[in-house]
Scaffold this active site. Structure first.
Site, mmCIF file in Angstrom:
data_model
loop_
_atom_site.group_PDB
_atom_site.id
_atom_site.type_symbol
_atom_site.label_atom_id
_atom_site.label_comp_id
_atom_site.label_asym_id
_atom_site.label_seq_id
_atom_site.Cartn_x
_atom_site.Cartn_y
_atom_site.Cartn_z
ATOM 1 N N THR A 67 45.810 36.026 42.364
ATOM 2 C CA THR A 67 47.278 36.495 42.195
ATOM 3 C C THR A 67 47.685 37.545 41.716
ATOM 4 O OG1 THR A 67 46.792 35.235 40.052
ATOM 5 C CG2 THR A 67 47.637 33.741 41.943
ATOM 6 N N ASP A 203 41.454 42.728 36.008
ATOM 7 C CA ASP A 203 40.150 43.061 35.059
ATOM 8 C C ASP A 203 40.383 44.134 34.149
ATOM 9 O OD1 ASP A 203 39.499 41.337 37.027
ATOM 10 O OD2 ASP A 203 38.299 42.364 38.299
HETATM 11 C C1 GLA Z 1 38.437 40.605 41.581
HETATM 12 C C2 GLA Z 1 39.426 41.773 41.623
HETATM 13 C C3 GLA Z 1 40.682 41.109 40.485
HETATM 14 C C4 GLA Z 1 41.245 39.854 41.060
HETATM 15 C C5 GLA Z 1 39.962 38.898 41.353
HETATM 16 C C6 GLA Z 1 40.477 37.518 42.138
HETATM 17 O O1 GLA Z 1 37.802 40.320 40.317
HETATM 18 O O2 GLA Z 1 39.006 42.723 40.918
HETATM 19 O O3 GLA Z 1 41.657 42.281 40.420
HETATM 20 O O4 GLA Z 1 42.005 40.051 42.398
HETATM 21 O O5 GLA Z 1 39.022 39.202 42.097
HETATM 22 O O6 GLA Z 1 41.413 37.034 41.452
#
Ligand code: GLA
Length: 415
Positions: A67, A203
């Site tokens: 999302t 993240d």
């Molecule tokens: C990875 C990406 C995040 C996010 C997740 C899925 O961890 O680094 O930015 O998009 O996938 O939610």
């Protein structure tokens, strides 16, 4: 500025001058302090200078998957596993980076940083330095010694923890006040543009803003966030399937493209839709005759997942962990069937977890195609949970899973 502790002893990066650590760091008992001390000693041995030590956590996402790049909502928490960076400035404009995990060292000139990453671990460091410098932050040269315990490739954001720890260290060495939202954005930019992964902001944001014993509810459009207290009688238990399917990176970018295609269709009919964040399930249903089935399912996941995050935040605020757990289950089904980012090992892990006692809910976490599940488990049942899930998974796959019992941790800071 954070440089007020006795750790701060800046010299100019001369190597192997034989300086030793301050006396108070030579008698340290906790595990945390021991590992910090060992890193400091290694740094002194290699660079002859006493470092400042920074750390940034990995993360687990409780709910709100795929999302973030759709300008929606996510609810991650920072975890105790982290990347530490021991750092001291240099006067000659060099960036010398050593990784204890890879036992390798690389040297760069700040005024001649490469344009793009090369697939090497140092990309995460150099990319951040480059983006920081291009944003106008006057970096100094630095010696960096990096060591982390976030499992690599497990979907727990080891890369964001490296980026944020390095970015924070470089900003601090440059005497810059840290604006955490700016740090998160610049680290994401480094990963998008230098490393070449089109990740969202989740993240890096939680690695910068996480708070002990709290989940973080983030609006990925405005970057407004709220810290939600987690109940002390429940644990975040992470089960690592120990598999990572090679298709993960390509499929991730593919999903982003499919979401963008969905927005194109939707915005033609509904002018308020700039991102999937703006669309409703009713609007999507109105286009069901026109949208290719795959695009429809991708959009349905994102739109329904955003709603689930909002409901999950409300459930957490009311202390209703069973309702929270039900939303985790729905999230997993949606990721499996509509977004198609789960895999047999993740599905099996979720199934096994659901058979254990004291489980509120379980789902895959992170980008998918392997990696981990996040499980919300009653604290009193955690030991039995670990045993039954571990045995069940090993019996079925021949692989021993790793299980991490976590509590939510703080974001980036001094170690
Ligand atoms: C990875 C990406 C995040 C996010 C997740 C899925 O961890 O680094 O930015 O998009 O996938 O939610």
């Amino acid at each position: 500025m954070f440089l007020t502790t006795v750790w701060v002893h800046r010299t100019n990066g001369s190597e192997n001058t034989g300086k030793s650590l301050p006396a108070h760091l030579q008698d340290i008992s906790s595990h945390h302090e021991r590992t910090v001390q060992t890193l400091a000693q290694d740094f002194v041995r290699r660079f002859g200078d006493v470092p400042t030590i920074y750390q940034a956590p990995g993360r687990v996402n409780l709910i709100g998957e795929h999302t973030d790049y759709n300008e929606g909502f996510v609810m991650p928490a920072a975890i105790g596993m982290c990347t530490r960076v021991a750092a001291a400035p240099r006067r000659d404009g060099k960036l010398i980076v050593r990784s204890e995990n890879f036992s390798e060292e690389a040297t760069f000139e700040l005024d001649q940083l490469p344009v793009r990453g090369s697939g090497h671990w140092s990309d995460y460091v150099v990319g951040v330095a480059k983006v920081l410098a291009e944003s106008g932050i006057p970096l100094t040269g630095a010696n960096l010694l990096i060591c982390g315990d976030v499992p690599v490739g497990a979907g727990l954001s080891s890369s964001a923890s490296v980026e944020v720890a390095v970015g924070y260290a470089l900003m601090d060495l440059a005497g810059q006040e840290t604006d955490r939202a700016q740090l998160a954005r610049l680290c994401q930019q480094a990963e998008n543009e230098f490393v070449g992964a089109r990740c969202g902001i989740m993240d890096q944001f939680v690695a910068s803003h996480g708070k002990r014993d709290h989940a973080l509810l983030l609006d990925c459009r405005s970057l407004d966030y709220r810290l939600l207290p987690l109940r002390a009688d429940a644990r975040l238990v992470i089960c690592n399937t120990m598999v990572r399917h090679a298709i993960a990176g390509g499929e991730y970018n593919q999903r982003r493209a499919e979401c963008e295609a969905g927005v194109k269709y939707l915005s033609r009919h509904f002018r308020s839709v700039r991102a999937l964040r703006d669309a409703t399930l009713e609007e999507l249903a109105a286009l069901s005759g026109e949208l290719p089935d795959k695009i429809l399912r991708r959009c349905r996941h994102v739109i329904s997942e955003n709603a689930r995050v909002v409901q999950a935040a409300a459930a957490l605020t009311r202390n209703e962990l069973s309702a929270f757990g039900d939303l985790m289950r729905e999230s997993h089904r949606s990721l499996r069937d509509d977004f198609e980012v789960s895999c047999a090992e993740l599905d099996l892990m979720v199934q096994l977890v659901e058979q254990a006692q004291g489980v509120y809910g379980a789902r895959m976490t992170g980008g998918g195609f392997g990696g981990c599940t996040i499980n919300l488990v009653d604290a009193s049942c955690v030991d039995a949970f670990q045993q039954s899930v571990s045995e069940g998974y090993e019996r079925a796959t021949g692989r021993r899973p790793e299980i991490y019992v976590c509590s939510a941790a703080d974001g980036v800071g001094l170690a």
